[in-house]
Design a protein around this motif. Structure first.
Motif, PDB file in Angstrom:
ATOM      1  N   TYR A   1     -65.181  68.485 -29.609  1.00  0.00           N
ATOM      2  CA  TYR A   1     -65.275  69.949 -29.702  1.00  0.00           C
ATOM      3  C   TYR A   1     -64.691  70.641 -28.472  1.00  0.00           C
ATOM      4  CZ  TYR A   1     -67.189  74.610 -30.436  1.00  0.00           C
ATOM      5  OH  TYR A   1     -67.313  75.957 -30.606  1.00  0.00           O
TER       6      TYR A   1
ATOM      7  N   THR B   1     -63.442  72.804 -35.449  1.00  0.00           N
ATOM      8  CA  THR B   1     -64.761  73.400 -35.196  1.00  0.00           C
ATOM      9  C   THR B   1     -65.692  73.007 -36.348  1.00  0.00           C
ATOM     10  OG1 THR B   1     -64.240  75.457 -36.351  1.00  0.00           O
ATOM     11  CG2 THR B   1     -63.670  75.350 -34.012  1.00  0.00           C
ATOM     12  N   SER B   2     -66.949  73.349 -36.219  1.00  0.00           N
ATOM     13  CA  SER B   2     -67.942  72.783 -37.157  1.00  0.00           C
ATOM     14  C   SER B   2     -67.924  73.412 -38.545  1.00  0.00           C
ATOM     15  CB  SER B   2     -69.342  72.946 -36.567  1.00  0.00           C
ATOM     16  OG  SER B   2     -69.714  74.311 -36.542  1.00  0.00           O
ATOM     17  N   ARG B   3     -67.453  74.618 -38.674  1.00  0.00           N
ATOM     18  CA  ARG B   3     -67.506  75.357 -39.950  1.00  0.00           C
ATOM     19  C   ARG B   3     -68.939  75.481 -40.477  1.00  0.00           C
ATOM     20  NH1 ARG B   3     -62.236  76.357 -42.279  1.00  0.00           N
ATOM     21  NH2 ARG B   3     -63.389  77.352 -43.939  1.00  0.00           N
ATOM     22  N   LEU B   4     -69.897  75.573 -39.568  1.00  0.00           N
ATOM     23  CA  LEU B   4     -71.295  75.694 -40.007  1.00  0.00           C
ATOM     24  C   LEU B   4     -71.772  77.145 -39.962  1.00  0.00           C
ATOM     25  CD1 LEU B   4     -72.897  72.586 -38.222  1.00  0.00           C
ATOM     26  CD2 LEU B   4     -72.173  72.794 -40.615  1.00  0.00           C
TER      27      LEU B   4
ATOM     28  N   GLN C   1     -72.255  77.642 -27.811  1.00  0.00           N
ATOM     29  CA  GLN C   1     -71.834  78.596 -28.855  1.00  0.00           C
ATOM     30  C   GLN C   1     -73.035  79.066 -29.669  1.00  0.00           C
ATOM     31  OE1 GLN C   1     -68.873  78.722 -27.054  1.00  0.00           O
ATOM     32  NE2 GLN C   1     -68.552  79.905 -28.913  1.00  0.00           N
TER      33      GLN C   1
ATOM     34  N   ASN D   1     -62.193  81.116 -34.764  1.00  0.00           N
ATOM     35  CA  ASN D   1     -62.661  82.033 -33.717  1.00  0.00           C
ATOM     36  C   ASN D   1     -61.522  82.558 -32.848  1.00  0.00           C
ATOM     37  OD1 ASN D   1     -64.760  83.311 -32.022  1.00  0.00           O
ATOM     38  ND2 ASN D   1     -63.980  81.875 -30.495  1.00  0.00           N
TER      39      ASN D   1
ATOM     40  N   ASP E   1     -69.552  84.159 -43.227  1.00  0.00           N
ATOM     41  CA  ASP E   1     -70.559  84.138 -42.177  1.00  0.00           C
ATOM     42  C   ASP E   1     -70.861  85.537 -41.643  1.00  0.00           C
ATOM     43  OD1 ASP E   1     -68.533  84.808 -40.270  1.00  0.00           O
ATOM     44  OD2 ASP E   1     -68.160  82.708 -39.796  1.00  0.00           O
TER      45      ASP E   1
ATOM     46  N   ASN F   1     -70.925  89.741 -36.001  1.00  0.00           N
ATOM     47  CA  ASN F   1     -69.648  90.371 -36.288  1.00  0.00           C
ATOM     48  C   ASN F   1     -69.426  91.580 -35.376  1.00  0.00           C
ATOM     49  OD1 ASN F   1     -67.180  90.856 -37.681  1.00  0.00           O
ATOM     50  ND2 ASN F   1     -68.213  92.392 -38.934  1.00  0.00           N
TER      51      ASN F   1
ATOM     52  N   ASN G   1     -69.366  90.848 -31.576  1.00  0.00           N
ATOM     53  CA  ASN G   1     -68.079  90.313 -31.127  1.00  0.00           C
ATOM     54  C   ASN G   1     -66.982  91.369 -31.172  1.00  0.00           C
ATOM     55  OD1 ASN G   1     -67.980  87.327 -30.387  1.00  0.00           O
ATOM     56  ND2 ASN G   1     -69.256  87.275 -32.222  1.00  0.00           N
TER      57      ASN G   1
HETATM   58  P1  FAD Z   1     -68.032  76.642 -34.020  1.00  0.00           P
HETATM   59  O1  FAD Z   1     -66.988  76.788 -32.986  1.00  0.00           O
HETATM   60  O2  FAD Z   1     -68.245  75.297 -34.593  1.00  0.00           O
HETATM   61  O3  FAD Z   1     -69.360  77.199 -33.368  1.00  0.00           O
HETATM   62  C1  FAD Z   1     -70.676  76.797 -33.766  1.00  0.00           C
HETATM   63  C2  FAD Z   1     -71.534  77.953 -34.127  1.00  0.00           C
HETATM   64  O4  FAD Z   1     -71.792  78.769 -32.997  1.00  0.00           O
HETATM   65  C3  FAD Z   1     -70.919  78.880 -35.143  1.00  0.00           C
HETATM   66  O5  FAD Z   1     -71.110  78.387 -36.442  1.00  0.00           O
HETATM   67  C4  FAD Z   1     -71.655  80.180 -34.882  1.00  0.00           C
HETATM   68  O6  FAD Z   1     -72.898  80.198 -35.523  1.00  0.00           O
HETATM   69  C5  FAD Z   1     -71.883  80.130 -33.387  1.00  0.00           C
HETATM   70  N1  FAD Z   1     -70.857  80.891 -32.659  1.00  0.00           N
HETATM   71  C6  FAD Z   1     -69.698  80.432 -32.156  1.00  0.00           C
HETATM   72  N2  FAD Z   1     -69.047  81.413 -31.491  1.00  0.00           N
HETATM   73  C7  FAD Z   1     -69.795  82.504 -31.586  1.00  0.00           C
HETATM   74  C8  FAD Z   1     -69.665  83.835 -31.112  1.00  0.00           C
HETATM   75  N3  FAD Z   1     -68.621  84.241 -30.362  1.00  0.00           N
HETATM   76  N4  FAD Z   1     -70.619  84.717 -31.443  1.00  0.00           N
HETATM   77  C9  FAD Z   1     -71.688  84.341 -32.171  1.00  0.00           C
HETATM   78  N5  FAD Z   1     -71.872  83.107 -32.633  1.00  0.00           N
HETATM   79  C10 FAD Z   1     -70.942  82.188 -32.344  1.00  0.00           C
HETATM   80  N6  FAD Z   1     -69.650  84.543 -36.156  1.00  0.00           N
HETATM   81  C11 FAD Z   1     -70.510  84.641 -37.177  1.00  0.00           C
HETATM   82  O7  FAD Z   1     -71.316  83.724 -37.394  1.00  0.00           O
HETATM   83  N7  FAD Z   1     -70.534  85.740 -37.978  1.00  0.00           N
HETATM   84  C12 FAD Z   1     -69.670  86.787 -37.808  1.00  0.00           C
HETATM   85  O8  FAD Z   1     -69.730  87.763 -38.546  1.00  0.00           O
HETATM   86  C13 FAD Z   1     -68.725  86.695 -36.753  1.00  0.00           C
HETATM   87  N8  FAD Z   1     -67.811  87.686 -36.542  1.00  0.00           N
HETATM   88  C14 FAD Z   1     -66.922  87.587 -35.494  1.00  0.00           C
HETATM   89  C15 FAD Z   1     -66.015  88.631 -35.264  1.00  0.00           C
HETATM   90  C16 FAD Z   1     -65.119  88.568 -34.199  1.00  0.00           C
HETATM   91  C17 FAD Z   1     -64.157  89.707 -33.941  1.00  0.00           C
HETATM   92  C18 FAD Z   1     -65.125  87.437 -33.352  1.00  0.00           C
HETATM   93  C19 FAD Z   1     -64.189  87.343 -32.195  1.00  0.00           C
HETATM   94  C20 FAD Z   1     -66.022  86.405 -33.582  1.00  0.00           C
HETATM   95  C21 FAD Z   1     -66.935  86.459 -34.642  1.00  0.00           C
HETATM   96  N9  FAD Z   1     -67.861  85.407 -34.886  1.00  0.00           N
HETATM   97  C22 FAD Z   1     -68.759  85.526 -35.926  1.00  0.00           C
HETATM   98  C23 FAD Z   1     -67.976  84.265 -33.964  1.00  0.00           C
HETATM   99  C24 FAD Z   1     -67.110  83.034 -34.299  1.00  0.00           C
HETATM  100  O9  FAD Z   1     -65.795  83.415 -34.523  1.00  0.00           O
HETATM  101  C25 FAD Z   1     -67.629  82.259 -35.511  1.00  0.00           C
HETATM  102  O10 FAD Z   1     -69.001  81.999 -35.381  1.00  0.00           O
HETATM  103  C26 FAD Z   1     -66.894  80.923 -35.632  1.00  0.00           C
HETATM  104  O11 FAD Z   1     -65.520  81.124 -35.757  1.00  0.00           O
HETATM  105  C27 FAD Z   1     -67.426  80.169 -36.831  1.00  0.00           C
HETATM  106  O12 FAD Z   1     -66.753  78.966 -37.003  1.00  0.00           O
HETATM  107  P2  FAD Z   1     -67.468  77.586 -36.727  1.00  0.00           P
HETATM  108  O13 FAD Z   1     -68.778  77.527 -37.424  1.00  0.00           O
HETATM  109  O14 FAD Z   1     -66.495  76.509 -37.045  1.00  0.00           O
HETATM  110  O15 FAD Z   1     -67.720  77.720 -35.171  1.00  0.00           O
END
Ligand code: FAD
Length: 439
Positions: free
Chosen positions: A214, A226-229, A259, A323, A354, A360, A363
């Motif tokens: 990661y 990334t995890s897509r969780l 994260q 992200n 998500d 949302n 961020n």
């Molecule tokens: P991974 O990289 O595997 O991260 C693990 C988990 O950590 C995610 O599933 C999520 O729950 C949490 N996480 C990671 N980064 C963030 C972050 N910056 N803020 C909050 N939680 C985070 N995330 C959402 O869950 N819902 C949203 O509506 C959302 N809107 C976003 C809008 C913008 C403009 C930006 C910049 C980011 C946003 N994110 C949001 C955060 C992040 O982009 C996503 O959580 C992430 O891309 C989800 O993919 P993943 O599960 O593979 O993430």
């Protein structure tokens, strides 16, 4: 006694403190989900489709435990109280949440003559359980993270093995595909399927195969490493505490846990500032531009900036965006086009699986400089970002078929070619040299 367990965004049986507490003290439990038109009308169609699968999965899992999921339609509070009266329930248990809707729901339930208890389970550390001295909440992530890391987590709870519904309660049908139409935005063709069973499989695969890399690859747009969780966490098909604990047991788990702390961070900001989706958290004297044409081009992924268009098209296709691409597309909209963060946040919210108010808009405000960034004037160099995080152009080629034949040298700057690729627009703004100028 009988207890109603009102499910909202905690659609699981594992590590569900409200459900386990109800089982510990009740002869019968009424597990309830209310399809509330007021909530569904504001939800993305993508999320409603996920929700339908998650409800079917939850019902199957409750049936294996001798019970069922009771599904009703209407105003959540009215229907909860109605179901409680039918079952002669003495209490309503639910998970604590920070959104305005969630808080109003609890207040209204508390106004009725029934015991109401809320439980943790939506975040790893409950919002506002850690606070800085002299302030109600943390406005900056780093000190929050330091305090968060030191915090001991509550133990995960076991799901009840078997329990019964109160007599005479009709479970009601699960919603079918027609329900998706009550939502907003379009239905993305390549979405993840919802539900605790799918979510657990995703978590297990991630822990076994993904998490170790990661830190190295999470920012690589083309790698999808990334995890897509996020949707599973959004709907509580996974307990965030369980995800954090599983990650904690892995080598290299800390960057991933960080994260999850970001997610908790935005929830505690929203608990303190519930208007996060509408008002500047830190008011900023910015002039916003109402360019509807540019906004439409951004939404459709037709800005002429490949990395931006790839992100926006991934969102349309999958109801998901990497992200790094969320950062780039949001910075492009708010910093280069100078379109208000709310317009961008609303578009994301209509499509993201998500999509969550705290994460949302928290961020979006961070990117726009009205949120919790300690460097609110930071400038993104879009070309540098594109070349650094998508050096071979894999991400662009995957999502922008007009550019599928370009090689790494040209894929991020098609406007430099003698013949621009057919069907691909000219850039909306010039981004050469890092600082953009409106055309
Ligand atoms: P991974 O990289 O595997 O991260 C693990 C988990 O950590 C995610 O599933 C999520 O729950 C949490 N996480 C990671 N980064 C963030 C972050 N910056 N803020 C909050 N939680 C985070 N995330 C959402 O869950 N819902 C949203 O509506 C959302 N809107 C976003 C809008 C913008 C403009 C930006 C910049 C980011 C946003 N994110 C949001 C955060 C992040 O982009 C996503 O959580 C992430 O891309 C989800 O993919 P993943 O599960 O593979 O993430």
């Amino acid at each position: 006694p009988t207890t109603v367990v009102l499910f909202t965004r905690d659609l699981r049986v594992r590590d569900h403190p409200a459900l386990s507490a109800a089982a510990a003290r009740s002869d019968a439990i009424l597990p309830l989900f209310v399809l509330d038109p007021a909530v569904l009308g504001r939800s993305a169609r993508n999320r409603i489709a996920y929700l339908r699968h998650a409800l079917a999965d939850l019902r199957a899992s409750l049936r294996r435990r001798g019970a069922d999921l009771v599904v009703r339609q209407g105003d959540t509070v009215t229907e909860t109280l109605r179901a409680a009266a039918e079952a002669r329930a003495e209490a309503v248990f639910l998970s604590e949440d920070v959104s305005l809707t969630a808080r109003q729901r609890v207040r209204r339930l508390e106004g009725a003559r029934i015991e109401v208890r809320t439980f943790p389970g939506v975040t790893v550390v409950p919002p506002l359980e850690i606070t800085p001295s002299g302030r109600a909440h943390y406005a900056v992530f780093t000190p929050y993270w330091r305090a968060w890391e030191r915090r001991e987590w509550r133990p995960a709870v076991e799901p009840p093995e078997r329990f019964a519904l109160p007599p005479g309660i009709a479970p009601g049908p699960l919603p079918d595909q027609d329900l998706d139409r009550s939502g907003t935005g379009s239905l993305s063709p390549h979405r993840l399927t919802g539900g605790e069973s799918h979510a657990r499989r995703r978590l297990n695969t991630w822990i076994a195969e993904g998490i170790a890399d990661y830190e190295r690859y999470h920012d690589a747009l083309g790698a999808a490493a990334t995890s897509r969780l996020s949707a599973d966490l959004r709907f509580g098909c996974l307990s965030p505490l369980e995800v954090a604990s599983a990650a904690g047991a892995c080598e290299g788990g800390v960057p991933y846990i960080r994260q999850l702390a970001w997610r908790d961070f935005h929830h505690q900001v929203t608990a303190a500032f519930p208007d996060i989706a509408r008002r500047d958290y830190r008011p900023r004297d910015a002039r916003w531009n109402d360019d509807e044409g540019a906004l439409a081009a951004w939404r459709e992924g037709r800005t002429g900036i490949p990395v931006v268009d790839a992100g926006m098209r991934q969102l349309l296709e999958e109801g998901f965006m990497h992200n790094r691409a969320r950062l780039i597309t949001a910075a492009f909209l708010t910093r280069e086009l100078r379109i208000h963060w709310r317009r961008g946040g609303d578009h994301f919210h209509r499509l993201l699986l998500d999509g969550d108010v705290a994460d949302n808009y928290g961020n979006w405000q961070w990117v726009a400089g009205t949120g919790n960034d300690t460097r609110p004037n930071r400038r993104f160099n879009l070309l540098r970002q594109a070349r650094r995080f998508d050096p071979q152009g894999d991400y662009v080629r995957r999502h922008v078929p007009e550019l599928a034949r370009l090689d790494a040298a040209d894929v991020h700057t098609p406007w430099r070619l003698e013949r621009t690729p057919p069907g691909y627009p000219a850039p909306l703004v010039e981004i050469e040299g890092g600082v953009s100028r409106p055309r």
